[in-house]
Design an enzyme around this catalytic site. Sequence first.
Site, PDB file in Angstrom:
ATOM      1  N   LYS A  10      -0.432   4.723   4.655  1.00  0.00           N
ATOM      2  CA  LYS A  10      -1.279   3.764   5.380  1.00  0.00           C
ATOM      3  C   LYS A  10      -0.723   3.526   6.785  1.00  0.00           C
ATOM      4  O   LYS A  10       0.473   3.275   6.951  1.00  0.00           O
ATOM      5  CB  LYS A  10      -1.396   2.446   4.604  1.00  0.00           C
ATOM      6  N   HIS A  60       0.842  -1.207   0.000  1.00  0.00           N
ATOM      7  CA  HIS A  60       0.000   0.000   0.000  1.00  0.00           C
ATOM      8  C   HIS A  60       0.875   1.254   0.000  1.00  0.00           C
ATOM      9  O   HIS A  60       2.066   1.190   0.291  1.00  0.00           O
ATOM     10  CB  HIS A  60      -0.907   0.023   1.238  1.00  0.00           C
TER      11      HIS A  60
HETATM   12  N1  LIG Z   1     -12.749  -1.281   3.313  1.00  0.00           N
HETATM   13  C1  LIG Z   1     -12.214  -0.709   2.215  1.00  0.00           C
HETATM   14  O1  LIG Z   1     -12.570  -1.034   1.065  1.00  0.00           O
HETATM   15  C2  LIG Z   1     -11.202   0.378   2.392  1.00  0.00           C
HETATM   16  C3  LIG Z   1     -10.815   0.731   3.637  1.00  0.00           C
HETATM   17  N2  LIG Z   1      -9.980   1.800   3.831  1.00  0.00           N
HETATM   18  C4  LIG Z   1      -9.719   2.162   5.206  1.00  0.00           C
HETATM   19  O2  LIG Z   1     -10.422   3.372   5.475  1.00  0.00           O
HETATM   20  C5  LIG Z   1      -9.711   4.130   6.426  1.00  0.00           C
HETATM   21  C6  LIG Z   1      -9.459   5.535   5.881  1.00  0.00           C
HETATM   22  O3  LIG Z   1      -8.624   5.464   4.745  1.00  0.00           O
HETATM   23  P1  LIG Z   1      -8.186   6.797   3.966  1.00  0.00           P
HETATM   24  O4  LIG Z   1      -9.388   7.534   3.476  1.00  0.00           O
HETATM   25  O5  LIG Z   1      -7.148   6.381   2.994  1.00  0.00           O
HETATM   26  O6  LIG Z   1      -7.482   7.599   5.168  1.00  0.00           O
HETATM   27  P2  LIG Z   1      -7.393   9.184   5.406  1.00  0.00           P
HETATM   28  O7  LIG Z   1      -6.435   9.370   6.539  1.00  0.00           O
HETATM   29  O8  LIG Z   1      -7.151   9.888   4.117  1.00  0.00           O
HETATM   30  O9  LIG Z   1      -8.875   9.566   5.877  1.00  0.00           O
HETATM   31  C7  LIG Z   1      -9.392   9.348   7.146  1.00  0.00           C
HETATM   32  C8  LIG Z   1     -10.119  10.602   7.532  1.00  0.00           C
HETATM   33  O10 LIG Z   1     -10.863  10.355   8.714  1.00  0.00           O
HETATM   34  C9  LIG Z   1     -10.670  11.460   9.563  1.00  0.00           C
HETATM   35  N3  LIG Z   1     -10.994  11.122  10.941  1.00  0.00           N
HETATM   36  C10 LIG Z   1     -10.241  10.469  11.859  1.00  0.00           C
HETATM   37  N4  LIG Z   1     -10.918  10.350  13.008  1.00  0.00           N
HETATM   38  C11 LIG Z   1     -12.118  10.952  12.815  1.00  0.00           C
HETATM   39  C12 LIG Z   1     -13.256  11.179  13.630  1.00  0.00           C
HETATM   40  N5  LIG Z   1     -13.296  10.743  14.900  1.00  0.00           N
HETATM   41  N6  LIG Z   1     -14.317  11.826  13.099  1.00  0.00           N
HETATM   42  C13 LIG Z   1     -14.292  12.262  11.829  1.00  0.00           C
HETATM   43  N7  LIG Z   1     -13.236  12.108  11.006  1.00  0.00           N
HETATM   44  C14 LIG Z   1     -12.175  11.439  11.497  1.00  0.00           C
HETATM   45  C15 LIG Z   1      -9.228  11.870   9.354  1.00  0.00           C
HETATM   46  O11 LIG Z   1      -8.993  13.175   9.826  1.00  0.00           O
HETATM   47  P3  LIG Z   1      -7.496  13.639  10.250  1.00  0.00           P
HETATM   48  O12 LIG Z   1      -6.670  13.511   9.012  1.00  0.00           O
HETATM   49  O13 LIG Z   1      -7.712  15.031  10.715  1.00  0.00           O
HETATM   50  O14 LIG Z   1      -7.071  12.693  11.340  1.00  0.00           O
HETATM   51  C16 LIG Z   1      -9.142  11.770   7.834  1.00  0.00           C
HETATM   52  O15 LIG Z   1      -9.604  12.939   7.192  1.00  0.00           O
HETATM   53  C17 LIG Z   1      -8.452   3.336   6.748  1.00  0.00           C
HETATM   54  O16 LIG Z   1      -8.687   2.543   7.884  1.00  0.00           O
HETATM   55  C18 LIG Z   1      -8.285   2.453   5.511  1.00  0.00           C
HETATM   56  O17 LIG Z   1      -7.559   1.297   5.756  1.00  0.00           O
HETATM   57  C19 LIG Z   1      -9.483   2.518   2.784  1.00  0.00           C
HETATM   58  C20 LIG Z   1      -9.814   2.184   1.513  1.00  0.00           C
HETATM   59  C21 LIG Z   1     -10.685   1.070   1.200  1.00  0.00           C
HETATM   60  O1  LIG Z   2      -5.722   1.989   3.523  1.00  0.00           O
HETATM   61  C1  LIG Z   2      -6.002   1.683   2.339  1.00  0.00           C
HETATM   62  O2  LIG Z   2      -5.696   2.396   1.378  1.00  0.00           O
HETATM   63  C2  LIG Z   2      -6.744   0.447   2.111  1.00  0.00           C
HETATM   64  N1  LIG Z   2      -7.210  -0.189   3.151  1.00  0.00           N
HETATM   65  C3  LIG Z   2      -7.976  -1.374   3.137  1.00  0.00           C
HETATM   66  C4  LIG Z   2      -7.262  -2.494   3.845  1.00  0.00           C
HETATM   67  O3  LIG Z   2      -6.633  -2.244   4.886  1.00  0.00           O
HETATM   68  O4  LIG Z   2      -7.331  -3.631   3.383  1.00  0.00           O
HETATM   69  C5  LIG Z   2      -8.498  -1.731   1.771  1.00  0.00           C
HETATM   70  C6  LIG Z   2      -7.561  -1.404   0.642  1.00  0.00           C
HETATM   71  O5  LIG Z   2      -6.549  -2.350   0.606  1.00  0.00           O
HETATM   72  C7  LIG Z   2      -7.021   0.011   0.735  1.00  0.00           C
END
Ligand SMILES: NC(=O)C1=CN([C@@H]2O[C@H](COP(=O)(O)OP(=O)(O)OC[C@H]3O[C@@H](n4cnc5c(N)ncnc54)[C@H](OP(=O)(O)O)[C@@H]3O)[C@@H](O)[C@H]2O)C=CC1
Ligand SMILES: O=C(O)C1=N[C@H](C(=O)O)C[C@H](O)C1
Length: 260
Positions: A151, A147
């Site tokens: 991450k 990744h």
């Molecule tokens: N299941 C799936 O298909 C996927 C899962 N994911 C997962 O999703 C999550 C987010 O990924 P990603 O978007 O890349 O990460 P980012 O860090 O870009 O986004 C997370 C956002 O959530 C915010 N945040 C954190 N805590 C809070 C809260 N209590 N209330 C509101 N907002 C909050 C962060 O703010 P700040 O930056 O200010 O802390 C940030 O803006 C990860 O756990 C990732 O692994 C990602 C892609 C696909």
């Molecule tokens: O953090 C990410 O970007 C992603 N998180 C998810 C994971 O932890 O598996 C899904 C995807 O791989 C992208």
Amino acid sequence: MTIRIGIAGIAGRMGRLLAEEIVAAGATLSGGTIRPGAALATLPPGLPVMTDIVALCEASDVVIDFTHARTARAHALAAAETGTVLILGSSGLSVTDEEAVAEAAHRTPIVYAANFAPGVNLFLAIAERMAAALPPAQYDAEIVEMHHRQKVDAPSGTAVALGRAVAAGRGTTLEEAGRESGRDGHCGARGTGTIGFAALRGGQVVGEHTLLFAAASEHISLTHRSFDRRVYATGAVRAALWAAGRTPGLYGMGEVLGIR
Ligand SMILES: NC(=O)C1=CN([C@@H]2O[C@H](COP(=O)(O)OP(=O)(O)OC[C@H]3O[C@@H](n4cnc5c(N)ncnc54)[C@H](OP(=O)(O)O)[C@@H]3O)[C@@H](O)[C@H]2O)C=CC1
Ligand SMILES: O=C(O)C1=N[C@H](C(=O)O)C[C@H](O)C1
């Protein structure tokens, strides 16, 4: 009236894409949360942005949450208390976090998936079948993921889900089978039947997962690559439309897609 969908973590990489995909699906974007204390980022004008997850739930039929493992428990509780459907994509949840999510799902529908890409969910189903066919005494299962450098959790939620699928195919659990992660130094020989994990981080890789079964005389591997994280956003919005109006319960993306 169209379905109202809110986004927890609207300023994040996923949050911003989700906002576009909700509108593209013809649903109403009811608002989004940012982390309490976070600077207000540039977000679509006129969109209600708040820090209170309960307020977002009250304004929404469905809330999609891609934030962080540490918020999963509180967000699931808020969804349960307000009767809001929750689509949970955050990774890195502990077993107790997952138990809290399952408990909340007795009161409201929750779709919790390590990965919302259709291909990955097919991969999970195939992984289970492969593991059922390849005896653990001969075939070592190793999961490699890569990744982007931002991450924060490892191994990825998807890697853990693949490990669970392999364990299920072998008629056991990941905990029973045993995880081997982050080998370094004098770590000893590989355990028979354990499931190995290796996590690579670098650049802007959206998400790559390989499952390898290695035997003395042959290897078989399967790889999934995501090139655009929009695939997760469209999957999550699809899950939101599927889950709205369902009876409370803990659902997976396989059910949304009709894979299992
Ligand atoms: N299941 C799936 O298909 C996927 C899962 N994911 C997962 O999703 C999550 C987010 O990924 P990603 O978007 O890349 O990460 P980012 O860090 O870009 O986004 C997370 C956002 O959530 C915010 N945040 C954190 N805590 C809070 C809260 N209590 N209330 C509101 N907002 C909050 C962060 O703010 P700040 O930056 O200010 O802390 C940030 O803006 C990860 O756990 C990732 O692994 C990602 C892609 C696909
Ligand atoms: O953090 C990410 O970007 C992603 N998180 C998810 C994971 O932890 O598996 C899904 C995807 O791989 C992208």
